[in-house]
Design an enzyme around this catalytic site. Structure first.
Site, mmCIF file in Angstrom:
data_model
loop_
_atom_site.group_PDB
_atom_site.id
_atom_site.type_symbol
_atom_site.label_atom_id
_atom_site.label_comp_id
_atom_site.label_asym_id
_atom_site.label_seq_id
_atom_site.Cartn_x
_atom_site.Cartn_y
_atom_site.Cartn_z
ATOM 1 C CD GLU A 40 45.077 58.072 9.051
ATOM 2 O OE1 GLU A 40 45.965 57.217 8.917
ATOM 3 O OE2 GLU A 40 44.130 58.181 8.240
ATOM 4 N NE ARG B 178 53.603 50.995 13.103
ATOM 5 C CZ ARG B 178 53.810 51.098 11.785
ATOM 6 N NH1 ARG B 178 53.533 50.082 10.987
ATOM 7 N NH2 ARG B 178 54.273 52.208 11.260
ATOM 8 C CG ASP C 27 46.462 49.925 7.049
ATOM 9 O OD1 ASP C 27 46.127 50.352 8.165
ATOM 10 O OD2 ASP C 27 46.943 50.646 6.154
#
Length: 499
Positions: A183, A229, A322
């Site tokens: 996470e 990110r 993902d």
């Protein structure tokens, strides 16, 4: 650095919780097999094509130890093979009512079966190892069972990380130098544990760095490097509100032909009822892929130019998703992925891995990272907020009980090993996430509770074994631990004495 426009890193995070032997439909083994068929098979096929072309540093691939265990597990391998065969049978059954859909699904299932039977029969590790060894991908590991690390006791955090890294080394012959922190969860000081475990790089979400993601940075006074990110680019594909998969011409994930379980419709519109959605058109979907490839490449180039102008040096963009988005959630995702990875170099962008970005000189200074995650609000609320307050309390109590057990000894104890395994599975971050997001929340609560109860059942036997010489009870406890390991048996090397 030699990239004309700059450097781009694509990071894929492959993860599902332990699902084998824990229900089938709708979120148990069915979840695993759908992701396997529609994401893992085509993504590996794509990477093997790049390998055959001599491409290196194509992308950074995170594979959690708990997923790797399932993709190598004989039970799961048999299960997905049956599932692929059933997919083809469902396509045949739909032929009288939906001939075009049935023909398309028959072709896709036949390709998947051929791919699985020809390449996957011995599991994922034999396919992944040559991709890692040859440098086609950089592999990211992670802690065993995917816990939300900031809420773990430091001793258990270190044990879970070491167990996970060792599991990957046993499967692939080398220990990952980078991890995907579950996470993207971070607490100040965690870099010290990473450094002690030999982890040299990890990922955080962009806001953890104040969205200053144009370069990687050392964390605190350590040599451990974190990458952020880039949300401006990443969110073009997938965000909490919008993204490419919602385009009207892509296949709709949520609409089923209930007689066959196949998906006959395109998205059409977010407010359009399932019965009113238009039939899926592969040609229209491919046209949308071409348009979204151009859009994404243009966005990356524009972002790199903007960052270069702002900082006076070649910049870095990291986009992370993902793996299950590509194929499972977004049917056309693998096609888009290949198209983008081919188009970016043609646009003058260096495509590489996190390791390659370090080697190219994209590490600038140091940073103090705050407590953060990639969840809603970019804090810990998804895993520690009011909706899961009972989880937080129960998990803290479980950790205290686990760490209070005396697990040392001259030889390994299979009862203690399984007790620790059950505790780790109960502490998976997936359960709290599913409850907070109201996604199969009942299943998540059941799984967390069941593993915790099994841990306590075995803990009673561990304590009893210290106080007497009832060999019959010891034998029964070992038999029960063996039964539970048959249901929940990842990390066979796990040694409880390390706690």
């Amino acid at each position: 650095m030699t990239g004309a426009e700059g450097t781009f890193c694509l990071v894929l995070h492959s993860h599902l919780p332990w699902l084998a032997h824990h229900g089938a439909w709708p979120v148990g083994e069915e979840w695993l097999y759908q992701a396997w068929a529609h994401s893992y098979l085509p993504v590996v096929d794509l990477l093997e094509r790049f390998a055959a072309e001599g491409r290196r540093d194509v992308l950074t691939l995170g594979v959690t130890p708990v997923l790797a265990a399932q993709l190598d597990d004989p039970y799961s391998l048999r299960g997905v093979h049956d599932w692929l065969g059933n997919w083809q049978l469902r396509a045949h059954g739909a032929a009288p009512r939906l001939p075009e859909l049935a023909a398309r699904e028959h072709r896709e299932s036949a390709v998947a079966l051929e791919r699985f039977e020809g390449r996957w029969r011995h599991g994922f590790s034999p396919l992944l190892r040559p991709l890692v060894d040859s440098g086609v991908v950089e592999l990211l590991g992670g802690p065993a069972a995917h816990p939300f690390q900031p809420l773990l006791d430091e001793r258990l955090r270190a044990f879970a990380l070491e167990t996970g890294l060792r599991d990957t080394a046993l499967r692939l012959g080398s220990r990952p130098a980078g991890i995907w922190a579950p996470e993207c969860g971070y607490a100040p000081g965690m870099e010290r544990g990473y450094a002690a475990a030999g982890v040299r790089r990890f990922l955080v979400d962009g806001p953890s760095l104040g969205n200053q993601t144009w370069a990687a940075r050392r964390v605190g006074d350590s040599d451990v490097v974190c990458f952020g990110r880039d949300l401006e680019v990443s969110y073009r594909v997938w965000s909490p509100r919008v993204g490419y998969p919602g385009h009207p011409d892509y296949r709709d994930f949520h609409t089923y032909d209930h007689a066959s379980g196949l998906k006959p419709s395109r998205v059409t519109g977010v407010e359009v009822a399932p019965q009113d959605k238009r039939p899926y058109d592969p040609e229209a979907a491919r046209a949308a892929v071409r348009g979204h490839t151009e859009d994404f490449v243009g966005a990356v180039v524009a972002r790199l130019r903007e960052l270069r102008a702002a900082h006076g040096r070649e910049a870095l963009v990291v986009a992370a998703y993902d793996t299950e988005l590509y194929g499972h959630w977004w049917h056309e995702g693998p096609l888009w992925l290949e198209s983008v990875l081919r188009a970016l170099p043609e646009a003058g962008v260096r495509v590489t891995t996190l390791r390659g970005a370090v080697e190219a000189g994209h590490v600038v200074g140091s940073v103090e990272v705050p407590a953060s995650s990639w969840g809603a609000g970019k804090d810990w609320n998804t895993w520690g907020g009011p909706q899961v307050a009972d989880f937080v309390h129960a998990n803290a109590e479980l950790q205290r009980e686990l760490l209070g057990l005396e697990l040392g000894g001259a030889v390994r104890d299979p009862v203690a090993d399984q007790a620790v395994r059950e505790a780790l599975l109960s502490l998976s971050s997936d359960w709290a996430f599913m409850v907070t997001k109201d996604s199969a929340a009942d299943y998540a609560r059941y799984r967390a509770k069941a593993h915790a109860e099994r841990f306590r059942e075995l803990a009673v036997e561990i304590r009893a074994a210290r106080g007497g010489s009832d060999l019959g009870r010891v034998d029964r406890a070992r038999g029960r631990a063996a039964e539970l390991r048959a249901l929940s048996g990842p990390f066979g090397h796990l040694d409880a004495r390390a706690l």
